[in-house]
Design an enzyme around this catalytic site. Structure first.
Site, PDB file in Angstrom:
ATOM      1  N   ASP A 171     -24.727 -35.754  15.889  1.00  0.00           N
ATOM      2  CA  ASP A 171     -25.435 -34.575  15.359  1.00  0.00           C
ATOM      3  C   ASP A 171     -24.514 -33.642  14.570  1.00  0.00           C
ATOM      4  O   ASP A 171     -24.991 -32.781  13.845  1.00  0.00           O
ATOM      5  CB  ASP A 171     -26.065 -33.777  16.510  1.00  0.00           C
ATOM      6  CG  ASP A 171     -27.183 -34.540  17.178  1.00  0.00           C
ATOM      7  OD1 ASP A 171     -27.755 -35.439  16.533  1.00  0.00           O
ATOM      8  OD2 ASP A 171     -27.487 -34.258  18.348  1.00  0.00           O
ATOM      9  N   ARG A 179     -45.870 -46.184  -1.885  1.00  0.00           N
ATOM     10  CA  ARG A 179     -46.091 -45.471  -0.630  1.00  0.00           C
ATOM     11  C   ARG A 179     -45.137 -44.293  -0.455  1.00  0.00           C
ATOM     12  O   ARG A 179     -44.062 -44.267  -1.038  1.00  0.00           O
ATOM     13  CB  ARG A 179     -45.838 -46.411   0.556  1.00  0.00           C
ATOM     14  CG  ARG A 179     -46.999 -47.312   0.821  1.00  0.00           C
ATOM     15  CD  ARG A 179     -46.672 -48.282   1.934  1.00  0.00           C
ATOM     16  NE  ARG A 179     -47.844 -49.075   2.229  1.00  0.00           N
ATOM     17  CZ  ARG A 179     -47.822 -50.300   2.727  1.00  0.00           C
ATOM     18  NH1 ARG A 179     -46.679 -50.882   3.004  1.00  0.00           N
ATOM     19  NH2 ARG A 179     -48.945 -50.940   2.981  1.00  0.00           N
TER      20      ARG A 179
END
Ligand code: F6P
Length: 358
Positions: free
Chosen positions: A133, A168
């Site tokens: 993180d 998409r």
């Protein structure tokens, strides 16, 4: 005096942990002729007073050193709550195991727990930052982040081709409950059209307008959205939430449902949740290098008897910082006025609403 050093890895695993172990064991053995033992499963191993021998000549693999390119941690790790309830037994373990110093590799949560134990027990502790993180304060490098960014970029590359083939919108959900570093770094490096992070609220309308503009102005029929698992939506979105809630479906699916409802199902979306794939894999060269330097320097700090420090990477140097100072500041979040956010915006990436925007 010959020392006996303990090393443990704590919190969520990440690529590069074994490189720290390898460097610390090699340097302690070759340079100082010390003994290094591993503590399995961090505080659990301490509580149970277990050690595993770590000997740089002990891997009988015809001279091949497996630790540099192995993900995970050979010592095991735990990622649940705090064990301070059993503190008194753990405190005595340090002495019972005959340790002269302990190297703990962890994120801010783990370092906090171990630092508290070390203070109570008067242990000689050196901390090393690791986390995909990238939210440990005061250091520019934490082990595991670079590999995870590369993993996400690889996923974005693959998804881009299939997105383009089918016109998409691909939504890639990445880790980061409170810090958006992974999404921001990988999103820019991977060429995402939208990056959503916990530090900046986005609105479904802003996001939808951006997709519309991509199609109408730039003739782009597909798009890539990178979203951190903790990305935050504006209040108006929360109030108008459809049947899918973030708690139930995850942030990626929530956004897909919102896009479907804004577009009357005209925009075809698919969601990929990368999950723990981001924590696995072979460590990148940068993570190996960082981990190796940290492992070596931790041993040198012990030789200098300089304890209660965490190693940090600042301006190209590895320096010790008192662990207290680091913990006072954590976690380190994305600076929403940083050059990275500015770069993303300059490239036309939608990143939510930055204060000061119109
Ligand atoms: O290491 C931090 C982290 O990767 C978070 O981004 C993620 O939410 C969490 O770990 C998941 O960890 P686990 O499933 O091991 O509890």
């Amino acid at each position: 005096m010959k020392k006996r050093i303990g090393i443990l890895t704590s919190g969520g695993d990440c690529p590069g942990l074994n490189c720290v172990i390898r460097a610390a064991v090699s340097h302690a053995t070759l340079t100082y002729n010390w003994e290094v033992v591993g503590i399995p499963y961090a505080t659990q191993g301490l509580l149970e007073r277990q050690t595993v021998p770590l000997n740089m000549h002990g891997w009988d693999l015809r001279g091949i050193d497996p630790l540099l390119n192995m993900g995970g941690t050979i010592l095991g790790s735990i990622n649940k709550g705090d064990t301070l309830a059993s503190a008194s037994e753990i405190l005595a373990s340090y002495e019972a195991l005959g340790l002269d110093a302990l190297i703990a590799v962890g994120g801010d949560g783990s370092l906090k727990i171990i630092h508290e134990l070390a203070t109570l027990g008067n242990w000689n502790l050196v901390g090393i930052p690791k986390t995909i993180d990238h939210d440990v304060a005061l250091t520019e490098r934490s082990i595991g982040f670079d590999t995870a960014v590369n993993t996400i970029v690889d996923a974005i590359n693959r998804l881009t081709f299939t997105a383009a083939s089918h016109d998409r919108v691909m939504i890639v959900e990445v880790m980061g409950r409170t810090a958006g570093h992974l999404a921001l770094h990988a999103g820019i490096a991977g060429g995402a059209d939208v990056i959503l992070i916990p530090e900046l609220a986005y609105s479904i309308k802003g996001l939808f307008d951006h997709l519309t503009q991509l199609r109408d102005r730039w003739r782009r029929k597909f798009a890539i959205i990178v979203v951190a698992e903790g990305a935050s939506s504006c209040l108006e979105d929360i109030e108008n939430a459809a049947s899918c809630t973030v708690a139930k479906c995850g942030r990626g699916q929530y956004i897909a449902d919102q896009i479907a409802s804004c577009s009357n199902n005209q925009i075809d979306t698919r969601v990929s949740v990368l999950g723990h794939i981001q924590r696995g894999g072979i460590p990148s060269a940068l993570d190996r290098l960082t981990a190796t330097v940290y492992g070596k320097t931790a041993v040198d700090l012990i030789a200098q008897e300089k304890y209660d420090q965490m190693l940090a990477w600042q301006n190209g140097q590895v320096i010790p910082i008192p662990i207290n100072q680091v913990l006072d500041q954590s976690p380190s979040l994305v600076n929403t006025h940083s050059y990275l956010i500015e770069t993303a915006q300059a490239l036309g990436i939608y990143v939510g609403k930055v204060t000061g925007d119109r």
